[in-house]
Design a protein around this motif. Sequence first.
Motif, short mmCIF file in Angstrom:
data_model
loop_
_atom_site.label_atom_id
_atom_site.label_comp_id
_atom_site.label_asym_id
_atom_site.label_seq_id
_atom_site.Cartn_x
_atom_site.Cartn_y
_atom_site.Cartn_z
N VAL A 61 33.96 51.48 47.45
CA VAL A 61 33.07 50.35 47.69
C VAL A 61 33.75 49.09 47.16
N LEU A 62 34.25 48.28 48.08
CA LEU A 62 34.98 47.06 47.71
C LEU A 62 34.10 45.85 47.96
N LYS A 63 34.03 45.00 46.94
CA LYS A 63 33.29 43.75 47.05
C LYS A 63 34.15 42.61 46.50
N PHE A 64 33.97 41.43 47.08
CA PHE A 64 34.70 40.25 46.63
C PHE A 64 33.84 39.47 45.64
N SER A 65 34.51 38.83 44.69
CA SER A 65 33.80 38.04 43.69
C SER A 65 34.56 36.75 43.44
N SER A 66 33.92 35.85 42.72
CA SER A 66 34.56 34.60 42.34
C SER A 66 35.40 34.84 41.09
N GLY A 67 36.60 35.33 41.31
CA GLY A 67 37.46 35.72 40.19
C GLY A 67 36.96 36.99 39.54
N SER A 68 37.73 37.49 38.60
CA SER A 68 37.34 38.72 37.92
C SER A 68 36.19 38.51 36.95
N VAL A 69 36.01 37.27 36.47
CA VAL A 69 34.97 37.05 35.46
C VAL A 69 33.57 37.33 36.01
N GLN A 70 33.37 37.13 37.30
CA GLN A 70 32.06 37.45 37.87
C GLN A 70 31.82 38.96 37.86
N ILE A 71 32.88 39.73 38.00
CA ILE A 71 32.77 41.18 37.90
C ILE A 71 32.35 41.57 36.48
N PHE A 72 32.96 40.92 35.49
CA PHE A 72 32.59 41.19 34.11
C PHE A 72 31.12 40.84 33.87
N ASP A 73 30.71 39.69 34.40
CA ASP A 73 29.32 39.26 34.19
C ASP A 73 28.32 40.29 34.70
N HIS A 74 28.59 40.85 35.89
CA HIS A 74 27.65 41.81 36.45
C HIS A 74 27.69 43.16 35.73
#
Length: 271
Positions: A61-74
Amino acid sequence: MNNGSGLQPIPNLVHEIFFKNINASNFLYDDNVTDGFYELFVNWLESSVHNEIKGLNNFNVLKFSSGSVQIFDHFYIKHHKRRFRFFKEEFMYHKAVSKHTLDHEYMQNDSIKSNDAFLISMPFTRKGFIHPELFEVLNQCEKLNVPVLLDFCHLPVSKNVHIDLNEYDCIDTLAFSFSKMLWGAEHLRIGIRLQKIDEDDGIDVFNSVGMINRMSVGIAKEILKFFELDYNWNTYEKRYNEFCLSNNLDRTDNILYGMKNNERVIVAGSL
């Protein structure tokens, strides 16, 4: 050479020419810009000679984010009732976020507990190698069902990153970025999240309704086509080794810096 905290890609006119020759505005009107991205990305990761990440097929399951920090936030949002764990020298973002109401504790201060959530960079951001305690901690996380986020944002400038994801059901999220790879790519702010399931969270929602940065995704696809994951080590290894030797630096597995007196010394601008 400097001891600054910021890590930037190695300056290279080839990168500037590459980006300037892309008509990124075309991607704005490409409704299919994400088509084939997962296959292209995973093949790109698996083609590396210097690194090996097994079990990527389970994270489909691949999703795009605004940089890696948004991944950390979620990851923080999803596990907000847990205690967050990371090493003291980890990416400063984690300390900045967790100090605001989130329960957290440095790994140096306590062992992993069942109500924890663990984050770590691969390789470790402040040392340039896989953290020596990584697999011991992962084994504990596996026993206690502690969710884990692995941050691979330095992978495109690293070597000797080897892990078999099949061995750890506890690994929840994989975070990737192009920000360290090519000169100028740090401004794309393109993050890639790989997971086993669709979380139906904020990142999933804005992906599902097309709220992604098409220009960044399109440029990222061009990077995958024209630059191999091992590009930086294949291109700069000789110069890196010579520079570290002449400046009395200990070499690392991250080509952006060496070490001196146990401190990170950034060399990217000198290669």
